[in-house]
Design a protein around this motif. Structure first.
Motif, short mmCIF file in Angstrom:
data_model
loop_
_atom_site.label_atom_id
_atom_site.label_comp_id
_atom_site.label_asym_id
_atom_site.label_seq_id
_atom_site.Cartn_x
_atom_site.Cartn_y
_atom_site.Cartn_z
N ASP A 156 39.83 74.63 58.92
CA ASP A 156 41.14 73.32 57.99
C ASP A 156 40.83 72.48 57.23
O ASP A 156 39.86 71.97 57.87
CB ASP A 156 42.38 73.81 59.04
CG ASP A 156 43.24 72.63 58.30
OD1 ASP A 156 42.77 70.77 58.77
OD2 ASP A 156 43.87 72.65 58.14
N TYR B 141 52.95 61.68 47.21
CA TYR B 141 53.19 62.48 46.41
C TYR B 141 54.71 62.37 46.85
O TYR B 141 55.66 62.58 46.92
CB TYR B 141 52.98 63.67 47.44
CG TYR B 141 51.66 64.90 47.29
CD1 TYR B 141 51.06 65.18 47.62
CD2 TYR B 141 51.16 64.71 45.77
CE1 TYR B 141 49.89 65.75 48.14
CE2 TYR B 141 50.02 65.90 45.46
CZ TYR B 141 49.10 66.47 47.23
OH TYR B 141 47.95 66.36 47.14
N TYR C 126 45.32 59.39 58.14
CA TYR C 126 45.84 60.43 56.52
C TYR C 126 43.96 61.19 56.48
O TYR C 126 43.69 60.32 55.82
CB TYR C 126 46.09 60.66 55.62
CG TYR C 126 46.42 61.63 55.19
CD1 TYR C 126 45.53 62.20 53.75
CD2 TYR C 126 47.59 62.68 55.62
CE1 TYR C 126 46.54 63.39 53.41
CE2 TYR C 126 47.40 63.91 55.22
CZ TYR C 126 47.26 64.74 53.86
OH TYR C 126 47.70 65.55 53.47
N LEU D 298 44.62 68.67 58.80
CA LEU D 298 45.82 68.97 59.61
C LEU D 298 45.18 68.48 61.15
O LEU D 298 46.02 68.05 61.72
CB LEU D 298 46.65 70.06 59.25
CG LEU D 298 47.09 70.99 60.50
CD1 LEU D 298 48.73 69.89 60.31
CD2 LEU D 298 48.07 72.48 59.85
N TYR E 225 53.93 67.67 55.54
CA TYR E 225 53.68 68.18 54.73
C TYR E 225 54.75 68.64 54.03
O TYR E 225 54.82 69.28 53.99
CB TYR E 225 51.88 69.05 54.60
CG TYR E 225 51.83 69.29 53.11
CD1 TYR E 225 50.14 68.34 53.52
CD2 TYR E 225 52.24 69.74 52.07
CE1 TYR E 225 49.41 68.58 51.98
CE2 TYR E 225 50.87 69.83 50.54
CZ TYR E 225 50.18 68.91 50.90
OH TYR E 225 49.49 68.89 49.79
P1 FBP Z 1 43.07 74.49 53.26
O1 FBP Z 1 43.44 74.79 55.24
O2 FBP Z 1 43.23 75.13 52.36
O3 FBP Z 1 42.49 73.54 54.24
O4 FBP Z 1 44.71 73.14 53.90
C1 FBP Z 1 44.77 72.15 54.76
C2 FBP Z 1 44.71 71.17 54.43
O5 FBP Z 1 43.34 70.93 54.01
C3 FBP Z 1 45.67 70.44 55.59
O6 FBP Z 1 44.21 70.02 56.65
C4 FBP Z 1 45.32 68.94 55.13
O7 FBP Z 1 46.49 68.29 56.28
C5 FBP Z 1 45.85 68.85 53.41
O8 FBP Z 1 45.71 70.36 53.53
C6 FBP Z 1 45.23 67.95 53.02
O9 FBP Z 1 45.71 68.31 51.86
P2 FBP Z 1 46.23 67.33 50.06
O10 FBP Z 1 44.92 66.75 49.81
O11 FBP Z 1 47.57 67.93 49.29
O12 FBP Z 1 46.68 65.54 51.10
#
Ligand code: FBP
Length: 339
Positions: A119, A214, A244, A248, A264
């Motif tokens: 993640d 966003y 941030y 996640l 999110y």
């Molecule tokens: P992945 O599982 O593809 O990594 O997506 C999840 C994530 O990377 C989260 O860990 C993170 O909080 C979020 O997406 C970040 O997304 P964005 O770049 O749109 O803020």
């Protein structure tokens, strides 16, 4: 002088197992197999820049997303390790379009596992924090083989769930039987040692984690909630502080220990609200189970994640997760605005 030491993960899990007289030890073995996958991934991440495992794999997944080499590596390690456990009849991963079924006989594999193997993909090549997320469900379908029915269970059916944070240290956190415990990898011993017993999330938080770029795409209740967190519309309440990280798992770990909320949200597109980016099965449901055991909440804004029955392996949901008081503020704003 008597030398005491912290319990290892397996010692701790076996001590917890005593609370289940009929337990066979399979669950404990499965949990430590997941921890083993975490150790292997942690080692690879620490030397990825030297081992040539940074960057893209050249492949694209069914969602049209470019797959990182480390995403592939982490997924392969989990598949091999779970298959090797002979405790799992079927697993599904955020990185796989179809579930993987494992050989299992009449008596054998009675568990089902879902995972987000790595993640925080945007952090892989910049030495940022990363994580793995998992949930273990009991097999509910009849017959020896696992099926999609076993994978599409509500989070309330989870037997155990958790995450691994790959940061300055590697921390393995799991929730089961109303208790959340954290273990830090001692690289000398090569063992996860108990470092965070019985984690309870603060009722009200200090931090908020959301990608504010966003903001203009969110519905009004979401904007009002973030205004409340920022303190611009909180009736004088002390603002939360923004954190941030792009992962996640890392943001959630901070919130578990220090309180706050990660969100999110979905976006308004053509007058309709989308379901956001995060996956119900691999991200929202496992962490909802963990936060609930620690006294927190997880919501879409209008529905509690724990009660949701997944309809698709790769279903996405808006997620608001963390300290109960903060999540309830978000839900009330949604209710008031009649959404
Ligand atoms: P992945 O599982 O593809 O990594 O997506 C999840 C994530 O990377 C989260 O860990 C993170 O909080 C979020 O997406 C970040 O997304 P964005 O770049 O749109 O803020």
């Amino acid at each position: 002088m008597e030398h005491t030491r912290r319990p290892t993960l397996i010692e701790y899990v076996l001590s917890q197992q005593k609370a289940h007289p009929g337990a066979t030890g399979e669950f404990s073995i499965l949990l430590t197999q997941i921890a083993l996958a975490g150790k292997i991934i942690s080692r690879e991440l620490k030397q990825a820049g030297l081992a040539g495992s940074l960057g893209l794999s050249g492949e694209t997944n069914i969602f049209g997303e470019e797959v990182k080499k480390l995403d592939q590596f982490a997924n392969q390690i989990f598949v091999r390790t779970l298959e090797g456990s002979s405790m799992v009849c079927i697993m599904s991963s955020e990185e796989m379009s179809e579930p993987a079924e494992f050989e299992c006989d009449q008596v054998g594999a009675k568990y089902v596992v879902v995972i987000d193997p790595l993640d925080g993909s945007s952090n892989t090549d910049v030495n940022g924090n990363l994580g793995s997320i998992f949930a273990i469900y009991p097999k509910i379908s009849k017959g020896p083989r696992g099926s999609e029915e076993d994978l599409l269970q509500p989070a309330a059916n989870i037997a155990a769930a958790g995450y691994i944070v790959y940061g300055p240290g590697t921390v393995f956190v799991y929730a089961a039987d109303g208790c959340v415990s954290g273990f830090t990898l001692d690289i000398g011993y090569g063992e996860f040692m108990l470092s965070h017993p019985d984690v309870k999330i603060p009722h009200k938080g200090r931090y908020y984690s959301v990608n504010e770029s966003y903001y203009s795409k969110w519905d009004r209740p979401t904007q009002m909630f973030v205004d409340y967190l920022r303190g611009t519309d909180s009736g004088g309440a002390k603002p939360h502080s923004s954190r941030y990280s792009g992962s996640l798992t890392a943001d959630f770990h901070r919130i578990m220990l220090e309180g706050g909320v990660y969100l999110y949200p979905g976006e308004i597109k053509d007058g309709k609200k989308t379901s956001g980016k995060l996956r119900l099965l691999y991200e929202a449901a496992p962490l909802a189970y963990v936060v609930y055991q620690a006294g927190g909440l997880a919501s879409t804004g209008s529905h509690r994640i724990l009660e949701m029955k997944p309809t698709d392996l790769h279903q996405r949901v808006p997620l608001i997760i963390g300290s109960a008081e903060d999540v309830i503020v978000a839900e009330e704003l949604n209710r008031k605005r009649g959404l």
